[in-house]
Design a protein around this motif. Structure first.
Motif, PDB file in Angstrom:
ATOM      1  N   UNK A   1       0.817  -1.207   0.000  1.00 45.21           N
ATOM      2  CA  UNK A   1       0.000   0.000   0.000  1.00 45.21           C
ATOM      3  C   UNK A   1       0.855   1.262   0.000  1.00 45.21           C
ATOM      4  N   UNK A   2       2.026   1.187   0.603  1.00 47.09           N
ATOM      5  CA  UNK A   2       2.902   2.355   0.598  1.00 47.09           C
ATOM      6  C   UNK A   2       3.384   2.666  -0.809  1.00 47.09           C
ATOM      7  N   UNK A   3       3.775   1.647  -1.577  1.00 43.68           N
ATOM      8  CA  UNK A   3       4.237   1.902  -2.939  1.00 43.68           C
ATOM      9  C   UNK A   3       3.079   2.283  -3.848  1.00 43.68           C
ATOM     10  N   UNK A   4       1.863   1.840  -3.521  1.00 42.12           N
ATOM     11  CA  UNK A   4       0.698   2.284  -4.288  1.00 42.12           C
ATOM     12  C   UNK A   4       0.473   3.776  -4.128  1.00 42.12           C
ATOM     13  N   UNK A   5       0.668   4.275  -2.918  1.00 38.05           N
ATOM     14  CA  UNK A   5       0.474   5.697  -2.674  1.00 38.05           C
ATOM     15  C   UNK A   5       1.656   6.535  -3.151  1.00 38.05           C
ATOM     16  N   UNK A   6       2.787   5.874  -3.445  1.00 37.53           N
ATOM     17  CA  UNK A   6       3.993   6.557  -3.939  1.00 37.53           C
ATOM     18  C   UNK A   6       4.449   5.861  -5.224  1.00 37.53           C
ATOM     19  N   UNK A   7       3.678   6.001  -6.304  1.00 39.80           N
ATOM     20  CA  UNK A   7       3.963   5.236  -7.532  1.00 39.80           C
ATOM     21  C   UNK A   7       5.317   5.543  -8.147  1.00 39.80           C
ATOM     22  N   UNK A   8       5.914   6.688  -7.808  1.00 42.90           N
ATOM     23  CA  UNK A   8       7.236   7.001  -8.346  1.00 42.90           C
ATOM     24  C   UNK A   8       8.273   5.976  -7.891  1.00 42.90           C
ATOM     25  N   UNK A   9       8.056   5.376  -6.708  1.00 40.26           N
ATOM     26  CA  UNK A   9       8.981   4.344  -6.224  1.00 40.26           C
ATOM     27  C   UNK A   9       8.887   3.076  -7.067  1.00 40.26           C
ATOM     28  N   UNK A  10       7.691   2.758  -7.535  1.00 41.80           N
ATOM     29  CA  UNK A  10       7.524   1.572  -8.379  1.00 41.80           C
ATOM     30  C   UNK A  10       8.263   1.727  -9.698  1.00 41.80           C
ATOM     31  N   UNK A  11       8.370   2.955 -10.190  1.00 43.03           N
ATOM     32  CA  UNK A  11       9.065   3.200 -11.450  1.00 43.03           C
ATOM     33  C   UNK A  11      10.578   3.291 -11.259  1.00 43.03           C
ATOM     34  N   UNK A  12      11.030   3.935 -10.177  1.00 52.89           N
ATOM     35  CA  UNK A  12      12.433   4.286 -10.033  1.00 52.89           C
ATOM     36  C   UNK A  12      13.244   3.296  -9.197  1.00 52.89           C
ATOM     37  N   UNK A  13      12.628   2.630  -8.221  1.00 57.40           N
ATOM     38  CA  UNK A  13      13.400   1.741  -7.342  1.00 57.40           C
ATOM     39  C   UNK A  13      12.599   0.497  -6.959  1.00 57.40           C
ATOM     40  N   UNK A  14      12.116  -0.255  -7.934  1.00 53.31           N
ATOM     41  CA  UNK A  14      11.320  -1.446  -7.601  1.00 53.31           C
ATOM     42  C   UNK A  14      12.107  -2.500  -6.829  1.00 53.31           C
ATOM     43  N   UNK A  15      13.415  -2.611  -7.098  1.00 57.61           N
ATOM     44  CA  UNK A  15      14.198  -3.634  -6.389  1.00 57.61           C
ATOM     45  C   UNK A  15      14.372  -3.272  -4.918  1.00 57.61           C
ATOM     46  N   UNK A  16      14.441  -1.991  -4.615  1.00 64.54           N
ATOM     47  CA  UNK A  16      14.511  -1.590  -3.210  1.00 64.54           C
ATOM     48  C   UNK A  16      13.211  -1.932  -2.492  1.00 64.54           C
ATOM     49  N   UNK A  17      12.087  -1.776  -3.179  1.00 66.76           N
ATOM     50  CA  UNK A  17      10.794  -2.150  -2.612  1.00 66.76           C
ATOM     51  C   UNK A  17      10.750  -3.654  -2.357  1.00 66.76           C
ATOM     52  N   UNK A  18      11.185  -4.441  -3.335  1.00 60.57           N
ATOM     53  CA  UNK A  18      11.195  -5.893  -3.166  1.00 60.57           C
ATOM     54  C   UNK A  18      12.159  -6.328  -2.061  1.00 60.57           C
ATOM     55  N   UNK A  19      13.323  -5.656  -1.970  1.00 55.95           N
ATOM     56  CA  UNK A  19      14.269  -5.988  -0.913  1.00 55.95           C
ATOM     57  C   UNK A  19      13.671  -5.793   0.466  1.00 55.95           C
ATOM     58  N   UNK A  20      12.924  -4.707   0.645  1.00 57.57           N
ATOM     59  CA  UNK A  20      12.237  -4.481   1.917  1.00 57.57           C
ATOM     60  C   UNK A  20      11.219  -5.579   2.191  1.00 57.57           C
ATOM     61  N   UNK A  21      10.484  -5.979   1.154  1.00 53.46           N
ATOM     62  CA  UNK A  21       9.488  -7.037   1.319  1.00 53.46           C
ATOM     63  C   UNK A  21      10.145  -8.349   1.751  1.00 53.46           C
ATOM     64  N   UNK A  22      11.305  -8.647   1.198  1.00 49.93           N
ATOM     65  CA  UNK A  22      12.013  -9.883   1.565  1.00 49.93           C
ATOM     66  C   UNK A  22      12.391  -9.867   3.040  1.00 49.93           C
ATOM     67  N   UNK A  23      12.939  -8.747   3.513  1.00 48.68           N
ATOM     68  CA  UNK A  23      13.350  -8.656   4.921  1.00 48.68           C
ATOM     69  C   UNK A  23      12.151  -8.832   5.850  1.00 48.68           C
ATOM     70  N   UNK A  24      11.067  -8.114   5.571  1.00 47.75           N
ATOM     71  CA  UNK A  24       9.891  -8.176   6.429  1.00 47.75           C
ATOM     72  C   UNK A  24       9.251  -9.558   6.418  1.00 47.75           C
ATOM     73  N   UNK A  25       9.151 -10.161   5.229  1.00 54.62           N
ATOM     74  CA  UNK A  25       8.485 -11.462   5.139  1.00 54.62           C
ATOM     75  C   UNK A  25       9.326 -12.575   5.769  1.00 54.62           C
ATOM     76  N   UNK A  26      10.648 -12.436   5.741  1.00 54.43           N
ATOM     77  CA  UNK A  26      11.485 -13.405   6.448  1.00 54.43           C
ATOM     78  C   UNK A  26      11.211 -13.354   7.949  1.00 54.43           C
ATOM     79  N   UNK A  27      11.071 -12.148   8.479  1.00 62.05           N
ATOM     80  CA  UNK A  27      10.772 -12.009   9.907  1.00 62.05           C
ATOM     81  C   UNK A  27       9.403 -12.604  10.235  1.00 62.05           C
ATOM     82  N   UNK A  28       8.403 -12.311   9.398  1.00 60.01           N
ATOM     83  CA  UNK A  28       7.063 -12.851   9.637  1.00 60.01           C
ATOM     84  C   UNK A  28       7.070 -14.376   9.505  1.00 60.01           C
TER      85      UNK A  28
END
Length: 431
Positions: free
Chosen positions: A67-94
């Motif tokens: 939802x954060x990247x949905x509200x900040x679509x510029x991140x989806x265009x410019x740094x998608x791998x950084x978004x995915x990297x964050x998802x990996x860290x969080x999902x490993x913890x969960x």
């Protein structure tokens, strides 16, 4: 020009709806097949495991990242791998938390112990698959999300076919087939966006969006708490069969809620990407509302005339528990449709503080209604109580939207919007 923009928005909404149907179909297939293949009490156990997964993935990773990247679509265009990297860290913890919970239940010989271990093992890739979908929405390329969900659906069908052929259908087998299929589909996200580099598998991106994301987490956690805590309390008060009745009844809402989620997601993404003024916001929200109401009306009519034979064909052994709940389920469908697009519109405007407060209030109302209703009337009472809480929450969402529109157009900025020197913000640095 305006007409071209409206046609493009309708086209994106149509593709997002197709994707949501595919996404829902995978989950619905699992739930319906489980209702047929397992005894009602095991279906109740599976529902609890599925809710734990939904809470870990939806309330944590989806709220903080998707939802954060949905509200900040510029991140989806410019740094998608950084978004995915964050998802990996969080999902490993969960995932580790799910593994710990499953391991703690193993000595007790609890039937949900091994399924929880499976969920913990595959959760990181399941979360990546979901984040990949929202990256596609934020980029205005929903066809990429369709690829991801089509892959998961096909793999689930193949895996379930293998289970049926081998005669090894069980609670653990179903969870394993569904989870591994989703994990394999999640790998395709890295094909679409690239594998995050070592320096991108951090929480750096999340820290830059923390002003928005922590409020999104609180809001989503509140919403997910209704399902998880409510189900656990109903299980304690009325037993696993009541949980099975409530969760199976909610499956009958799925045609309507799938479309509602799709049109709301599309509207929120368009509002954030276009930075629509009030007139544009209302156009997107109105489109979402009209589509949701039309589908909810059809869903309501079908449930009111659903024959027993069809009900048993769809829900199998659980139908007898669900039949007394058809009226309250039908009314819930209409109540949810009545607020369609409002929350997404506020999210698109980055009004996350208002969303957080309303989600917390809605959570409190729904849990109180669930628990009081379950105490008075088991599964049926729980749904009537939840309907009361939902109806009050719908009024709150509309009041919040009206107030926001009267205050004027606002798209608050945060750290990464304001700091153009951030190296992650430079698309040239990603090569």
């Amino acid at each position: 020009m305006a007409e071209t923009s409206r046609r493009a928005a309708r086209g994106r909404m149509g593709l997002v709806t197709v994707d949501q149907v595919l996404s829902s179909a995978s989950n619905l297939l699992v739930l319906l097949w489980t209702a047929h293949a397992l005894a009602p009490i095991d279906f109740g156990r599976f529902s609890l495991v599925f809710l734990i997964y939904s809470f870990a993935q939806g309330a944590v990773v989806r709220s903080l990242v998707s939802w954060t990247v949905m509200a900040h679509p510029e991140d989806a265009r410019q740094r998608p791998r950084a978004v995915l990297g964050t998802a990996v860290v969080l999902s490993l913890a969960a995932g580790l938390l799910c593994l710990a919970a499953g391991a703690a239940l193993v000595p007790l010989d609890n039937p949900v112990a091994v399924p929880l271990l499976v969920v913990g093992a595959v959760l990181p890739l399941l979360s990546v698959q979901d984040v990949g979908r929202y990256l596609a929405f934020a980029q205005g390329r929903p066809s990429r999300a369709i690829v991801l969900d089509t892959l998961w659906l096909l793999l689930v069908v193949a895996a379930f076919g293998a289970l049926a052929w081998s005669g090894t259908v069980s609670l653990t087998g179903i969870v394993l087939a569904w989870g591994v299929a989703g994990a394999v589909a999640g790998l395709w996200v890295f094909v679409q966006h690239g594998v995050p580099r070592r320096r991108e598998v951090t929480l750096t991106w999340l820290r830059g969006r923390w002003h928005f994301s922590w409020r999104s987490l609180v809001a989503a956690s509140s919403s997910a708490t209704v399902a998880l805590v409510g189900a656990l309390l109903v299980a304690l008060i009325s037993g696993p069969l009541a949980v099975a009745a409530v969760r199976a009844a909610l499956l009958l809402e799925r045609p309507s809620t799938t479309v509602q989620t799709a049109v709301a997601t599309s509207a929120g993404a368009d509002i954030a990407r276009e930075r629509s003024d009030n007139a544009g916001l209302l156009a997107h929200q109105r489109r979402a509302l009209l589509v949701a109401l039309a589908v909810a009306a059809v869903n309501f009519a079908v449930l009111m005339v659903l024959p027993d034979a069809v009900g048993r064909l769809v829900l199998g052994n659980v139908w007898d528990l669900v039949e007394p709940l058809l009226l309250v389920v039908s009314l819930r469908v209409l109540a949810m449709a009545a607020q369609s697009g409002v929350r997404a519109a506020l999210m698109g405007r980055r009004q996350i503080g208002v969303v957080m407060v309303l989600d917390i209030v809605g959570t409190a109302l729904s849990i109180v209604g669930l628990v009081v209703g379950a105490a008075l009337g088991d599964g049926e009472g729980a749904l009537w109580g939840a309907l009361v809480g939902l109806s009050l929450t719908v009024v709150g969402w509309w009041a919040a939207l009206v107030r926001h529109l009267r205050e004027g157009d606002t798209y608050p900025t945060d750290v990464l919007d304001a700091d153009e020197s951030d190296p992650e913000a430079d698309p040239q640095r990603l090569s």
